[in-house]
Motif scaffolding. Structure first.
Motif, PDB file in Angstrom:
ATOM      1  N   ILE A  21       1.490 -14.585  -9.985  1.00 51.75           N
ATOM      2  CA  ILE A  21       0.403 -13.611  -9.974  1.00 51.75           C
ATOM      3  C   ILE A  21       0.774 -12.396  -9.131  1.00 51.75           C
ATOM      4  N   HIS A  22       1.391 -12.632  -7.986  1.00 51.83           N
ATOM      5  CA  HIS A  22       1.773 -11.522  -7.121  1.00 51.83           C
ATOM      6  C   HIS A  22       2.828 -10.647  -7.801  1.00 51.83           C
ATOM      7  N   SER A  33       5.211  -3.166  -8.397  1.00 57.01           N
ATOM      8  CA  SER A  33       5.489  -1.751  -8.162  1.00 57.01           C
ATOM      9  C   SER A  33       5.439  -1.389  -6.676  1.00 57.01           C
ATOM     10  N   ASP A  34       4.776  -2.196  -5.867  1.00 55.43           N
ATOM     11  CA  ASP A  34       4.695  -1.891  -4.440  1.00 55.43           C
ATOM     12  C   ASP A  34       6.050  -1.973  -3.747  1.00 55.43           C
ATOM     13  N   GLU A  52       8.763  -0.632  -4.470  1.00 52.83           N
ATOM     14  CA  GLU A  52       9.499   0.638  -4.471  1.00 52.83           C
ATOM     15  C   GLU A  52       9.413   1.330  -3.112  1.00 52.83           C
ATOM     16  N   ARG A  53       8.251   1.247  -2.460  1.00 48.65           N
ATOM     17  CA  ARG A  53       8.082   1.945  -1.188  1.00 48.65           C
ATOM     18  C   ARG A  53       8.917   1.329  -0.071  1.00 48.65           C
ATOM     19  N   PHE A  54       9.342   0.083  -0.255  1.00 48.55           N
ATOM     20  CA  PHE A  54      10.129  -0.594   0.775  1.00 48.55           C
ATOM     21  C   PHE A  54      11.632  -0.548   0.483  1.00 48.55           C
ATOM     22  N   SER A  55      12.002  -0.061  -0.688  1.00 47.40           N
ATOM     23  CA  SER A  55      13.409  -0.050  -1.089  1.00 47.40           C
ATOM     24  C   SER A  55      14.139   1.145  -0.497  1.00 47.40           C
ATOM     25  N   SER A  56      15.395   0.925  -0.084  1.00 47.77           N
ATOM     26  CA  SER A  56      16.198   2.014   0.477  1.00 47.77           C
ATOM     27  C   SER A  56      16.876   2.841  -0.607  1.00 47.77           C
TER      28      SER A  56
END
Length: 214
Positions: free
Chosen positions: A165-166, A172-173, A175-179
């Motif tokens: 489910i997560h 898409s969340d 992406e903000r944590f990816s370098s």
């Protein structure tokens, strides 16, 4: 516009608005205005808003569960009545949900919200849609993991459901944590990573009970 296309348009628009606004927050007037029909059309095809909600859910879940069972049975047919691998079981359980997400992320978002934030009117209808599937996969996992107690297996299956489910609702969340650049859509590698992660969890050492010594 013929009868069939009207019914399908109502279902499509309802699904979109349920995903965008929420099921409770979406009124029949919102749906009929977007489709260009009156409330009588919804009542004719579905009986009520509740009937429409049920139709939106069943339209997606019925073929999803059929595909899961088809895959599981195909793996079992090739195993000569023996247990199939955890990876095969998990592929049959997980991969069709990812495929449905790729085809229709709106519905999987709705499903994720229903499960994570249960609605007392809708949840009792939604959960039984998965009961047969859950028990079928539980049986297959018990054969593949004969030394894992039932209680622990059920907990681990619950954890797998949470991971699925997560993945649908929050992929898409990341992406903000990816370098670096992050894929915009879930691909086969994500499905395989999720299957490998869940297989490792199922095979993890069983925790010691209180009072036991190592």
């Amino acid at each position: 516009m013929n009868e069939i296309s009207t019914k399908e348009r109502i279902l499509d628009v309802a699904e979109r608005l349920f995903a965008e606004k929420g099921i409770k927050e979406t009124s029949l007037r919102d749906i009929t205005s977007a489709v260009g029909v009156n409330c009588a059309a919804v009542n004719y095809h579905f009986g009520s808003k509740e009937g429409l909600i049920h139709a939106v859910i069943t339209r997606r879940l019925k073929p999803l569960n059929q595909e899961r069972l088809r895959l599981l049975e195909s793996y079992e047919a090739g195993a000569d009545n023996g247990p199939i691998s955890l990876e095969q079981i998990l592929h049959a359980w997980i991969a069709p949900t990812i495929e449905l997400y790729l085809r229709n992320p709106r519905f999987m978002y709705i499903a994720g919200r229903i499960i994570s934030d249960p609605n007392k009117e809708l949840y009792p209808f939604f959960v039984p849609q998965f009961e047969q599937i859950f028990l079928r996969f539980k049986d297959s996992l018990m054969r593949a993991l004969p030394n894992l107690p039932e209680r622990e297996l059920l907990l681990r299956m619950l954890f797998i459901l949470g991971a699925m489910i997560h993945t649908w609702t929050n992929y898409s969340d990341l992406e903000r944590f990816s370098s670096g650049p992050w894929p915009q859509t879930i691909g086969e590698e994500v499905t395989e990573s999720l299957i490998n992660f869940c297989a490792a969890g199922l095979q993890a050492p069983f925790p010691m009970q209180i009072g036991e010594t190592p």
